[in-house]
Design an enzyme around this catalytic site. Structure first.
Site, PDB file in Angstrom:
ATOM      1  N   LYS A   1     -25.176 -22.852  -1.481  1.00 62.62           N
ATOM      2  CA  LYS A   1     -26.463 -22.194  -1.219  1.00 62.62           C
ATOM      3  C   LYS A   1     -27.409 -22.223  -2.413  1.00 62.62           C
ATOM      4  O   LYS A   1     -28.631 -22.200  -2.242  1.00 62.62           O
ATOM      5  CB  LYS A   1     -26.232 -20.752  -0.757  1.00 62.62           C
ATOM      6  CG  LYS A   1     -25.553 -20.670   0.605  1.00 62.62           C
ATOM      7  CD  LYS A   1     -25.419 -19.248   1.095  1.00 62.62           C
ATOM      8  CE  LYS A   1     -24.710 -19.222   2.439  1.00 62.62           C
ATOM      9  NZ  LYS A   1     -24.726 -17.887   3.053  1.00 62.62           N
TER      10      LYS A   1
ATOM     11  N   ASP B   1     -30.239 -15.403   5.486  1.00 53.32           N
ATOM     12  CA  ASP B   1     -29.164 -14.442   5.211  1.00 53.32           C
ATOM     13  C   ASP B   1     -29.721 -13.043   4.974  1.00 53.32           C
ATOM     14  O   ASP B   1     -29.126 -12.043   5.401  1.00 53.32           O
ATOM     15  CB  ASP B   1     -28.368 -14.864   3.971  1.00 53.32           C
ATOM     16  CG  ASP B   1     -27.322 -15.924   4.263  1.00 53.32           C
ATOM     17  OD1 ASP B   1     -26.875 -16.020   5.426  1.00 53.32           O
ATOM     18  OD2 ASP B   1     -26.949 -16.661   3.332  1.00 53.32           O
TER      19      ASP B   1
END
Length: 296
Positions: A66, A102
């Site tokens: 990420k 997220d």
């Protein structure tokens, strides 16, 4: 011609994303296949280049990439740039655009499924990777009183804490009262009961306890250190009830698993790729079916 969306990460045996994302694609009768693109570190640049091919729509990004994908993108939106982590990539023409869903998935699940308002609360974050960055950034935005971060690599926790302090000062330049108390502490201190005594929320953001991980079956916390009545939020979703959540329930804590966050972030990604509202109920039903075999 079929088009494709992939999940980029390593390893990916635990992932159920293809099931509920494909259910959403099929609901709209879109000719898009969602696939697992398991990628070892040496392959990351190549898979990102392949993403530019005409048949590809975009990708999700999971552990451990990420943060690593940021320099490989053409553009990163403001939220993902502030967080320092990307979990969703959208291909526009031949450009790769990075986003972070997220943060949305985490807070949506905390509000709707956890029934927890973080404002003024004391929070402990376990982990300092990509998910922890999104989680902690969001909690600072929601005006927590304090945020204590730990990681197996203390320098990561310390760097994240420093970034959050800088961000909160920028966000509230004229009022120190609005700045949360953000600190980092050593992972070893988790074995001391007093470390967690005064917190209201514990968020676990590592892969400890995840199915098919090297630490499957393990918990980052022992039963003795989990305070009664605290909310323990484990972002690990597979298994449904992680070792940490089992211990937390035994300790008398409230619990929230990672599946709602997974689905809500996935729904936000779906909208970025397709421009359509995600069929969240269908995605939830499929995710629960796959994860539990129809049993809770």
């Amino acid at each position: 011609m079929s088009r494709y969306i992939g999940l980029i990460g390593y390893p990916l045996k635990h992932s159920i994303s293809p099931y509920f994302q494909q259910a959403a694609m099929d609901y709209y009768q879109l000719d898009i296949r969602y696939e697992l693109w398991e990628t070892n570190p040496a392959q990351l640049k190549d898979i990102m280049n392949d993403l530019r091919k005409p048949q590809n729509v975009g990708a999700n990004v999971t552990v451990p990439y990420k943060e690593a994908v940021l320099p490989l993108l053409d553009e990163v939106d403001d939220l993902a740039s502030s967080i320092g982590a990307v979990n969703t990539i959208v291909k526009k023409d031949d450009r790769l655009m990075g986003f972070n869903t997220d943060a949305y998935g985490f807070i949506k699940a905390l509000d709707k499924e956890g029934h927890f308002d973080p404002e003024g609360k004391r929070v402990v974050i376990l982990g300092a990777g990509g998910v922890a960055r999104a989680v902690s950034f969001t909690l600072v935005q929601r005006k927590v009183a304090s945020l204590a971060i730990t990681d197996g690599i203390f320098e990561r926790a310390s760097a994240l804490a420093e970034n959050l302090v800088r961000y909160s000062k920028r966000a509230s330049p004229n009022s120190r009262d609005l700045e949360p108390d953000v600190t980092a502490f050593q992972w070893q201190n988790l074995s001391l009961a007093r470390t967690l005594d005064d917190c209201d929320l514990i968020v676990h953001c590592t892969t400890i306890g995840m199915k098919d991980s090297p630490q499957e079956g393990q918990s980052p916390l022992s039963l003795e250190v989990i305070p009664k009545n605290v909310l323990v939020y484990d972002v690990v979703y597979n298994p449904w009830l992680t070792p940490l959540l089992r211990l937390a329930r035994k300790a008398g804590a409230n619990i929230l698993g990672g599946l709602p966050m997974l689905v809500y972030q996935g729904a936000a990604s779906f909208k970025l790729w397709t421009g359509r509202e995600a069929p969240v109920d269908i995605m939830f039903d499929k995710a629960k079916e796959i994860l539990t075999g129809g049993k809770r």
